[in-house]
Structures are given as structure tokens and as C-alpha cells.
Scaffold this motif. Sequence first.
Motif: not given
Length: 247
Positions: A152-156, A159-169
Motif C-alpha cells: 500500500a505504501g509503495n507507489r511502484w 501504479p494503477e491504484l494511483a491512477e484510480r485516485g488511491l495514493q500510496p499510504w
Amino acid sequence: MTEPTPPQLKPMPDDWSRALAVVAHPDDLEYGCSAAIAAWTDAGREVAYVLATRGEAGIDTLAPDECGPLREREQRASAAVVGVTEVEFLGLRDGVIEYGVGLRRDIAAAIRRHRPELVVTLNHRDTWGGVAWNTPDHVAVGRAVLDAAGDAGNRWIFPELAERGLQPWNGVRWVAVAGSSSPTHAVDAGPGLERAVRSLLEHRTYIEVLTDEDPETYARTFLTQTAERAAPRFGGRPAVTFEVFAR
């Protein structure tokens, strides 16, 4: 010779405000740790539930399309008893959950949505204390939760989660495993035990199929005995135990 004193369990960390509990089935938390959850919500902490399945394969006498909605309703009612109003279902098929990238992604997405400091799950090991075989769903979900807390905390990784608006936590500080045969921490079960019994009783349809015993007697006996077994390791107090992995 005197019996050796069992190693004492530590109190659970309490410097957190949000928790997310992720398990496979309706009733997993009620058998595992709802007395602790009641104590946490009483203290003003936020707790949300994510269920991988709706438990639709859990009752032999009910077809899945009938059983799933019924168990979902029972789970929502059960959560409300201990102060939890946010209950999500991932919609995975009961009984055949597979550990893998897809499951890790689903759970990482849930962690990013809820942004907890504490994540709770259920025993992910092959057995319950070496005496009973665990179910594949419990093993897959529990293991995936432990991994997804980092995902959940690793943006790499996803990455498709961030594209859905779910930024790393990256704010998960602990993962606590209920029902572990190697517990490290505990919560006093006393304040939340009555509500834990009522919470488990909301799964009445399932309990009535599981046992011929009176449902309230069954629920109270199971939860009380489980909590009392931990008392010698927690200053004589009945307790809900967890194996805690710090991050």
C-alpha cells in the motif's frame, strides 16, 4: 517442581486512531477479536471492516445466491453491535480464494482507501495451534494482508491504484494477527465481552447450522473460554490475543 511462568503478553499499542480489519468471511472477526474492537470503538477509535467474501459457501443447506446476501446482512448487524458502521465486501468467491498479486492489490487498495495505522487480520498459518487444519481462505487472506500493508505504501508496485485516485499510504505501523498460536500482545476482553457475545449471535443462521447447542450458550462459552485461556499471560485478566508485526 513448579510450572514455568508463561511469557507475559504486552498491551496492544494504543497511540493510533484508525484501524482496518481484513478477513475472509463473515463471522471471522466475531470468533477472533470483536471484544477488542468494542473496546477500541469505545475509546473513540475508528474501525472499518473489509470482508473478502460474503461467506456464501458456508451453509450446506442454503444455495450460495441465498446464503451470500443473508450472511452479508448478518455481518453488518454484527459489526454495528461493536460500533463498526463501515463494512465492505470484495466479492471474491467463498472457499477458493487464491493468494497472489490480485488479492494483494485488492487489499492494498482497501488500505489506501481507509488509511489505517493498525491493520487486523486472522491466523494465516496452516493450523490452529497445531491441532486443527486452517482453511485455504484464511491462509490466503491473512498472508496477503501482511504483504499488502507494505504494498500500500509503495507507489511502484501497483501504479494503477494511483491512477484510480488511491495514493500510496505508508502509514500502517502494525499488523495484528488474531487467533495466532504465537501471540505477543493482548487487549483486556472484559469491557467488550458482552458485546462480543451479542455480535457473534448476529450470525445466528450460521451458528444454528454449526451446533445443536443453544446459540447464546454456544457463543458465550466459546468467547469466554477463549479469553480465559489467555489470562495467565495477561496479569490474570481474560484477553483477546494478537501476534503483532511492527512496520
